[in-house]
Design a protein around this motif. Structure first.
Motif, PDB file in Angstrom:
ATOM      1  N   VAL B 513     -78.091  66.681 -42.879  1.00  0.00           N
ATOM      2  CA  VAL B 513     -77.076  67.211 -41.967  1.00  0.00           C
ATOM      3  C   VAL B 513     -77.714  68.166 -40.961  1.00  0.00           C
ATOM      4  CG1 VAL B 513     -75.049  68.709 -41.835  1.00  0.00           C
ATOM      5  CG2 VAL B 513     -75.143  66.922 -43.552  1.00  0.00           C
ATOM      6  N   VAL B 514     -78.594  69.011 -41.460  1.00  0.00           N
ATOM      7  CA  VAL B 514     -79.262  69.973 -40.581  1.00  0.00           C
ATOM      8  C   VAL B 514     -80.067  69.239 -39.506  1.00  0.00           C
ATOM      9  CG1 VAL B 514     -81.151  71.648 -40.546  1.00  0.00           C
ATOM     10  CG2 VAL B 514     -79.334  71.859 -42.228  1.00  0.00           C
ATOM     11  N   ARG B 515     -80.716  68.159 -39.912  1.00  0.00           N
ATOM     12  CA  ARG B 515     -81.488  67.403 -38.940  1.00  0.00           C
ATOM     13  C   ARG B 515     -80.590  66.861 -37.823  1.00  0.00           C
ATOM     14  NH1 ARG B 515     -86.412  63.272 -39.684  1.00  0.00           N
ATOM     15  NH2 ARG B 515     -87.033  63.490 -37.513  1.00  0.00           N
ATOM     16  N   GLN B 516     -79.386  66.446 -38.183  1.00  0.00           N
ATOM     17  CA  GLN B 516     -78.492  65.889 -37.174  1.00  0.00           C
ATOM     18  C   GLN B 516     -77.917  66.970 -36.265  1.00  0.00           C
ATOM     19  OE1 GLN B 516     -78.496  62.670 -37.013  1.00  0.00           O
ATOM     20  NE2 GLN B 516     -79.669  62.634 -38.917  1.00  0.00           N
ATOM     21  N   MET B 517     -77.751  68.181 -36.798  1.00  0.00           N
ATOM     22  CA  MET B 517     -76.971  69.187 -36.085  1.00  0.00           C
ATOM     23  C   MET B 517     -77.804  70.200 -35.304  1.00  0.00           C
ATOM     24  SD  MET B 517     -73.823  68.494 -36.593  1.00  0.00           S
ATOM     25  CE  MET B 517     -73.084  69.994 -35.932  1.00  0.00           C
ATOM     26  N   THR B 535     -86.346  71.650 -34.967  1.00  0.00           N
ATOM     27  CA  THR B 535     -85.953  70.759 -36.055  1.00  0.00           C
ATOM     28  C   THR B 535     -86.903  69.581 -36.192  1.00  0.00           C
ATOM     29  OG1 THR B 535     -83.693  71.378 -35.563  1.00  0.00           O
ATOM     30  CG2 THR B 535     -84.004  69.495 -37.001  1.00  0.00           C
ATOM     31  N   GLU B 536     -87.170  68.927 -35.054  1.00  0.00           N
ATOM     32  CA  GLU B 536     -87.976  67.709 -35.132  1.00  0.00           C
ATOM     33  C   GLU B 536     -89.370  67.989 -35.681  1.00  0.00           C
ATOM     34  OE1 GLU B 536     -86.805  64.580 -34.819  1.00  0.00           O
ATOM     35  OE2 GLU B 536     -84.968  65.769 -34.783  1.00  0.00           O
ATOM     36  N   SER B 537     -89.979  69.103 -35.216  1.00  0.00           N
ATOM     37  CA  SER B 537     -91.337  69.361 -35.716  1.00  0.00           C
ATOM     38  C   SER B 537     -91.312  69.833 -37.165  1.00  0.00           C
ATOM     39  CB  SER B 537     -92.089  70.339 -34.814  1.00  0.00           C
ATOM     40  OG  SER B 537     -91.247  71.363 -34.398  1.00  0.00           O
ATOM     41  N   LEU B 538     -90.227  70.488 -37.557  1.00  0.00           N
ATOM     42  CA  LEU B 538     -90.126  70.905 -38.963  1.00  0.00           C
ATOM     43  C   LEU B 538     -90.103  69.680 -39.871  1.00  0.00           C
ATOM     44  CD1 LEU B 538     -89.282  73.617 -40.775  1.00  0.00           C
ATOM     45  CD2 LEU B 538     -87.259  72.226 -41.078  1.00  0.00           C
ATOM     46  N   PHE B 539     -89.323  68.683 -39.467  1.00  0.00           N
ATOM     47  CA  PHE B 539     -89.220  67.499 -40.316  1.00  0.00           C
ATOM     48  C   PHE B 539     -90.504  66.679 -40.265  1.00  0.00           C
ATOM     49  CE2 PHE B 539     -84.922  68.701 -40.622  1.00  0.00           C
ATOM     50  CZ  PHE B 539     -84.401  68.054 -41.729  1.00  0.00           C
ATOM     51  N   THR B 547     -91.325  74.092 -47.846  1.00  0.00           N
ATOM     52  CA  THR B 547     -90.560  73.195 -46.984  1.00  0.00           C
ATOM     53  C   THR B 547     -90.912  71.740 -47.294  1.00  0.00           C
ATOM     54  OG1 THR B 547     -90.808  74.882 -45.311  1.00  0.00           O
ATOM     55  CG2 THR B 547     -89.888  72.804 -44.597  1.00  0.00           C
ATOM     56  N   ARG B 548     -92.198  71.499 -47.521  1.00  0.00           N
ATOM     57  CA  ARG B 548     -92.614  70.130 -47.828  1.00  0.00           C
ATOM     58  C   ARG B 548     -91.921  69.651 -49.099  1.00  0.00           C
ATOM     59  NH1 ARG B 548     -98.057  70.924 -47.492  1.00  0.00           N
ATOM     60  NH2 ARG B 548     -97.733  71.129 -45.257  1.00  0.00           N
ATOM     61  N   GLU B 549     -91.860  70.551 -50.106  1.00  0.00           N
ATOM     62  CA  GLU B 549     -91.168  70.196 -51.358  1.00  0.00           C
ATOM     63  C   GLU B 549     -89.700  69.861 -51.099  1.00  0.00           C
ATOM     64  OE1 GLU B 549     -91.419  73.147 -54.516  1.00  0.00           O
ATOM     65  OE2 GLU B 549     -93.558  73.267 -54.089  1.00  0.00           O
ATOM     66  N   LEU B 550     -89.049  70.720 -50.313  1.00  0.00           N
ATOM     67  CA  LEU B 550     -87.633  70.488 -50.013  1.00  0.00           C
ATOM     68  C   LEU B 550     -87.453  69.135 -49.341  1.00  0.00           C
ATOM     69  CD1 LEU B 550     -86.060  73.792 -48.624  1.00  0.00           C
ATOM     70  CD2 LEU B 550     -85.694  72.704 -50.825  1.00  0.00           C
ATOM     71  N   LEU B 551     -88.330  68.828 -48.405  1.00  0.00           N
ATOM     72  CA  LEU B 551     -88.217  67.562 -47.683  1.00  0.00           C
ATOM     73  C   LEU B 551     -88.439  66.383 -48.622  1.00  0.00           C
ATOM     74  CD1 LEU B 551     -90.046  68.390 -44.334  1.00  0.00           C
ATOM     75  CD2 LEU B 551     -87.603  68.167 -44.728  1.00  0.00           C
ATOM     76  N   ASP B 552     -89.384  66.565 -49.577  1.00  0.00           N
ATOM     77  CA  ASP B 552     -89.639  65.485 -50.532  1.00  0.00           C
ATOM     78  C   ASP B 552     -88.441  65.229 -51.433  1.00  0.00           C
ATOM     79  OD1 ASP B 552     -92.094  64.939 -49.601  1.00  0.00           O
ATOM     80  OD2 ASP B 552     -93.186  66.164 -51.069  1.00  0.00           O
ATOM     81  N   LEU B 553     -87.686  66.313 -51.698  1.00  0.00           N
ATOM     82  CA  LEU B 553     -86.568  66.184 -52.625  1.00  0.00           C
ATOM     83  C   LEU B 553     -85.337  65.572 -51.977  1.00  0.00           C
ATOM     84  CD1 LEU B 553     -86.922  69.582 -54.449  1.00  0.00           C
ATOM     85  CD2 LEU B 553     -87.179  67.328 -55.478  1.00  0.00           C
ATOM     86  N   MET B 554     -85.336  65.473 -50.655  1.00  0.00           N
ATOM     87  CA  MET B 554     -84.185  64.872 -49.972  1.00  0.00           C
ATOM     88  C   MET B 554     -84.007  63.456 -50.467  1.00  0.00           C
ATOM     89  SD  MET B 554     -84.271  65.619 -45.918  1.00  0.00           S
ATOM     90  CE  MET B 554     -85.716  64.638 -45.661  1.00  0.00           C
ATOM     91  N   PRO B 555     -82.774  62.993 -50.541  1.00  0.00           N
ATOM     92  CA  PRO B 555     -82.599  61.569 -50.826  1.00  0.00           C
ATOM     93  C   PRO B 555     -83.224  60.764 -49.692  1.00  0.00           C
ATOM     94  CG  PRO B 555     -80.520  62.611 -50.227  1.00  0.00           C
ATOM     95  CD  PRO B 555     -81.518  63.687 -50.373  1.00  0.00           C
ATOM     96  N   HIS B 556     -83.968  59.726 -50.035  1.00  0.00           N
ATOM     97  CA  HIS B 556     -84.710  59.031 -48.977  1.00  0.00           C
ATOM     98  C   HIS B 556     -83.891  57.973 -48.276  1.00  0.00           C
ATOM     99  CE1 HIS B 556     -88.093  61.334 -50.122  1.00  0.00           C
ATOM    100  NE2 HIS B 556     -87.932  60.971 -51.373  1.00  0.00           N
ATOM    101  N   LEU B 557     -82.872  57.467 -48.984  1.00  0.00           N
ATOM    102  CA  LEU B 557     -81.973  56.491 -48.373  1.00  0.00           C
ATOM    103  C   LEU B 557     -82.747  55.338 -47.758  1.00  0.00           C
ATOM    104  CD1 LEU B 557     -79.609  59.030 -46.620  1.00  0.00           C
ATOM    105  CD2 LEU B 557     -79.117  57.768 -48.691  1.00  0.00           C
TER     106      LEU B 557
END
Lengths: 307, 568
Positions: B513-517, B535-539, B547-557
């Protein structure tokens, strides 16, 4: 602290209930007599000096002499206390045991005919004043049916300083009506409280989860639900038990029960200040003790308070 | 082997004047060693199916048709005692909220031992040994000490592990997991789902995983059944359903899921069933005051703010212990920007929002808005002016609206408070706002409970817009909502930012959601800002391991259908 304030309020009230001297001395008194007695009793001193003297004496267990009976107040109260405490104990047990049991019953069988009937009749218990219930019970069971005595404690047996009515059959019979009268209101209150708390608890997730684990209804109702129900119930019950002792006055008057309540009523009539003061102090000691017990019970039941 | 076979199941809830069909004609099967996902939005009837399997449908609901077969034995229509025999022993259940599903007054050990003894007929010692074994299996390592502890001494994730251990007590064949991870943080959610996966394969149980979260479905399940309004609309393997949905509802549902990998211009709305309500942004723009923000100066800047909460107070100041919820946090928000703050629960992100809005006093640092210091509690005038300019939208649309107030009064309250309008103007303004958020002026006399979650959040938005603020604080504005409603609300917020030039602080734990908003994002952990990037460079290139851990834990869909998306 609480005791000091109660003592203060009680004491300041006594300035308005009348002059005890009027009652102590008869019609044929001289002004000199009045002054002499006033000085003897210490009533000529300022309010705070009187209060201080009372508090410091009370600390040593000395509540002064009754104006009317001319005996130490502590002795009079010690003589009357067993009657009130026995009455309070029996009606508290009656209220608690029956209240909790009926509360659980009406909660578990919430739509049953009997449960609905109990709930409806319990309204009577809540709405009728104590003295009326007492008089009704006397009318039915003493006057009409003649089963139970209508006043007094019956025969009592002295064990040391304690006089008990538990050991004679007339003593036990005499207890029944006053105990019911005194406990009925508390009983219905506890019952309604337990019921609503229990219904609330039975809706909780951990009860659903306990069901989903296939535990027996008995364990769910009495092990899982009841304990959770008790936490809020204890607070109210604690205060209510305190008021059983405090409001025994009415019941004792109706049944001519020779307890401290009746003593207090008589003391008020005769402006017997030492007796009134001691009685009020005694009641507040009991309230404080009961509240302390409630807090201790809380911690014993709810582990979340222990950390 | 087919463990559970549900055929044409219908569940009815009769009420005074009509029968509500919670589930009609639903069929599904569960095999040993597979996780079967049951997905749908709230009210779709998925939890009712779970309850029906357990024989725990709440009165006055009842099974009005169809049958449930467990290992070739009919279980629907069994009497209460036979059902209890089955419950727990053969079929177990895991509930959503680990906070409330354990009895707070009994130790974890007591609860485990009782359940084990009920089902396996062990004596106390054997039961204790088994309880210990189970706790270790679900990943609670100091099991000996933990057995004597009470549920409140466990963290949320640990509690859910205990709940799973309890569900395993009787060695069941089927486990019904009703939203088992919804109440948990992303990191904990991933661990719990992994545990459920492992146990499924190890013990060859069949799991029904009920959830509204497409991410959980896509990453965890083998097969999926999609439900809508009590009916099964589609069933198949997870790959098929996610990648090549056939039914219109499934398609629109999948298209509304926020994607972690790509940024979309707008969310596509779930159009199935005609539930889309219009949001009249053009009318709102017409009456909105022109903003005269200097685009090169930050609208809001926060410098070195700190908040401490007392854990234990003492008369001697040095002996009190404090929890530093927000520790020396600084950032600037430019006009028209959507600034995101992400972090796990307890990271201090909501505290930051409350400090900015003045709900908490600062223990240090200052907040500047439009060049004026607004965090000084003695400067009442500056604070009052500031409060007109900012408004908040809260997470829970159920508790953030006063249930005893009518909608019109809720929306009018901020206007009346700031005394900027006369009585009839207020009324006119409220009507206008209700029209604009798509509810219509006719609802003004209603109370909040008459609305759904999404509609309530629209009321919150109308209330926030009432004073025509320049700055909006959105604290998890959609995490209590269904994905289709979430898409609507996020689109509204995007419109507000785009057309009215509103500046926003957007707080969320939901990275997609954060990425979209958001334009820029600050990552918070334990009260500190760890990193702050576009946002884009963070992702793309997270700077810190956290942050890398958080991103890894996201559902990958992975393999989610991309039909009908407006990719930016």
């Amino acid at each position: 602290m609480v005791l000091l304030i109660v003592g203060f309020v009680a004491f300041s009230m006594f300035n308005f209930v009348g002059d005890p001297i009027d009652n102590l001395l008869g019609q044929e008194r001289t002004l000199e007599d009045v002054e002499r007695l006033r000085a003897q009793l210490g009533l000529d001193k300022p309010f705070f000096v009187q209060y201080w003297a009372f508090i410091s004496n009370a600390m040593e267990g000395n509540f002064g002499m009754s104006y009317r009976q001319g005996r130490p107040v502590a002795e009079i109260i010690a003589e009357r206390a067993p009657a009130t405490l026995e009455l309070a104990l029996v009606s508290a047990v009656f209220a608690l045991v029956l209240g909790v049991m009926l509360g659980i019953f009406t909660a578990i069988k919430r739509d049953g005919f009997i449960a609905n009937f109990i709930m409806t009749t319990s309204l009577v218990g809540v709405s009728l004043p104590t003295f009326l219930i007492g008089i009704l019970l006397i009318y039915i069971f003493s006057v009409e049916l003649g089963w139970l005595p209508s006043f007094g404690r019956g025969e009592v047996v002295d064990i040391g300083f304690w006089s008990t009515g538990f050991l004679t059959s007339s003593g036990r019979l005499s207890l029944i009506l006053p105990a019911i009268t005194l406990g009925l209101f508390q009983m219905t209150l506890i019952m309604r409280l337990v019921r609503s708390e229990m219904l609330e608890v039975l809706r909780q997730d951990y009860i659903r989860f306990a069901r989903a684990r296939g535990l027996s209804e008995k364990s769910i109702n009495f092990r899982h639900a009841l304990k959770n129900t008790l936490v809020p119930v204890i607070t109210v019950t604690g205060l209510q038990l305190g008021s059983i002792i405090a409001f025994a006055i009415i019941t004792e008057t109706v049944f001519q029960w020779p307890g401290v309540g009746l003593l207090f009523i008589n003391a008020v009539q005769f402006v017997d200040i030492p007796v009134m003061a001691a009685y009020l102090m005694l009641i507040s000691v009991m309230f404080v003790t009961i509240n302390l017990l409630v807090d201790i019970l809380y911690v014993a039941i709810d582990p979340r308070l222990r950390s | 082997m087919t463990l559970l076979d549900i055929k044409n199941l219908s569940v009815d809830f009769p009420s005074r004047d009509k029968i509500f069909k919670a589930v009609s004609n639903a069929s599904l099967t569960v095999q040993a060693g597979e996780i079967h996902g049951l997905v749908g939005e709230s009210g779709a009837g998925k939890s009712t199916i779970g309850a029906a399997i357990m024989g725990l449908i709440e009165r006055p609901g009842y099974i009005s048709g169809g049958e449930i077969t467990f290992k070739e034995e009919l279980t629907s229509g069994l009497d209460a005692d036979a059902m209890r025999e089955l419950r727990g022993k053969k079929i177990s259940m895991i509930f959503q909220d680990p906070l409330t599903s354990l009895n707070p007054l009994l130790t974890v050990g007591d609860q485990l031992i009782e359940t084990i003894q009920t089902h396996l007929g062990f004596n106390k010692k054997q039961a204790l040994a088994r309880a210990h074994e189970l706790l270790v299996r679900v990943g609670i390592h100091d099991a000996d000490a933990r057995l004597d502890q009470y549920p409140h001494q466990f963290s949320g994730g640990m509690r859910q592990r205990v709940v799973i251990a309890l569900a395993l007590c009787s060695e069941p064949d089927v486990i019904v997991a009703d939203e088992p991870t919804t109440a948990l943080d992303v990191a904990v959610q991933a661990q719990i789902l992994e545990l459920i996966r492992d146990l499924t394969i190890e013990r060859q149980v069949g799991v029904i995983l009920i959830t509204h979260d497409m991410g959980v479905i896509a990453d965890t399940t083998d097969r999926v059944t999609v439900m809508y309004m009590g009916e099964v609309v589609e069933t198949g393997t997870t790959e098929e359903i996610m990648g090549r949905p056939q039914h219109e509802y499934t398609k629109s549902l999948i298209s509304a899921v926020p994607r972690p990998q790509i940024k979309l211009r707008r969310f596509s709305q779930v159009s199935y069933g005609g539930r889309d309500t219009r949001f009249a942004i053009e009318e709102l723009v017409r009456n909105w005051p022109q903003s005269n923000n200097d685009p090169n100066k930050p609208l809001l800047s926060v410098s070195n703010i700190t908040k401490k909460f007392p854990l234990a107070r003492s008369i001697i100041p040095s002996r009190s212990t404090w929890l530093t919820a927000v520790d020396d946090v600084s950032f600037d928000i430019m006009p028209g920007e959507v600034f995101g703050v992400v972090g796990e629960s307890g990271s201090g992100k909501s505290t930051v929002a409350r400090m900015i809005s003045g709900l908490y006093q600062l223990n240090g640092g200052q907040v500047t808005f439009d060049g004026n210091i607004v965090s000084d509690p003695s400067d009442k005038e500056a604070q009052a002016r500031f409060r007109r300019e900012i408004q908040m939208i809260f997470q829970d649309p159920y508790s953030s609206l006063n249930p005893r107030m009518r909608v019109a009064d809720i929306i009018a309250e901020p206007i009346r408070h700031h005394k900027t309008m006369s009585g009839s103007d207020v009324k006119y303004r409220v009507h206008e706002l209700l029209e604009q958020v798509g509810l219509g002026a006719a609802v003004e006399k209603k109370y909040p409970h008459e609305f759904s979650g999404g509609q309530r959040q629209r009321i919150s938005i109308a209330r926030a817009l009432a004073t025509q603020p320049r700055f909006l604080i959105c604290d998890e504005p959609t995490s209590a909502l269904d994905v289709s409603i979430q898409a609507q609300i996020l689109n509204i917020l995007k419109d507000l930012q785009e057309h009215l030039g509103l500046t926003m602080l957007f707080i969320s734990h939901d990275l997609p959601v954060v990425r979209q908003m958001c334009d820029r994002v600050a990552v918070m952990q334990k009260g500190k800002v760890l990193e702050l990037q576009d946002t884009e460079s963070l992702f793309a290139n997270p700077k810190t391991n956290y942050t890398r851990e958080l991103l890894d834990l996201m559902p990958h869909l992975k393999g989610l259908s991309e039909e009908g998306l407006e990719v930016l």
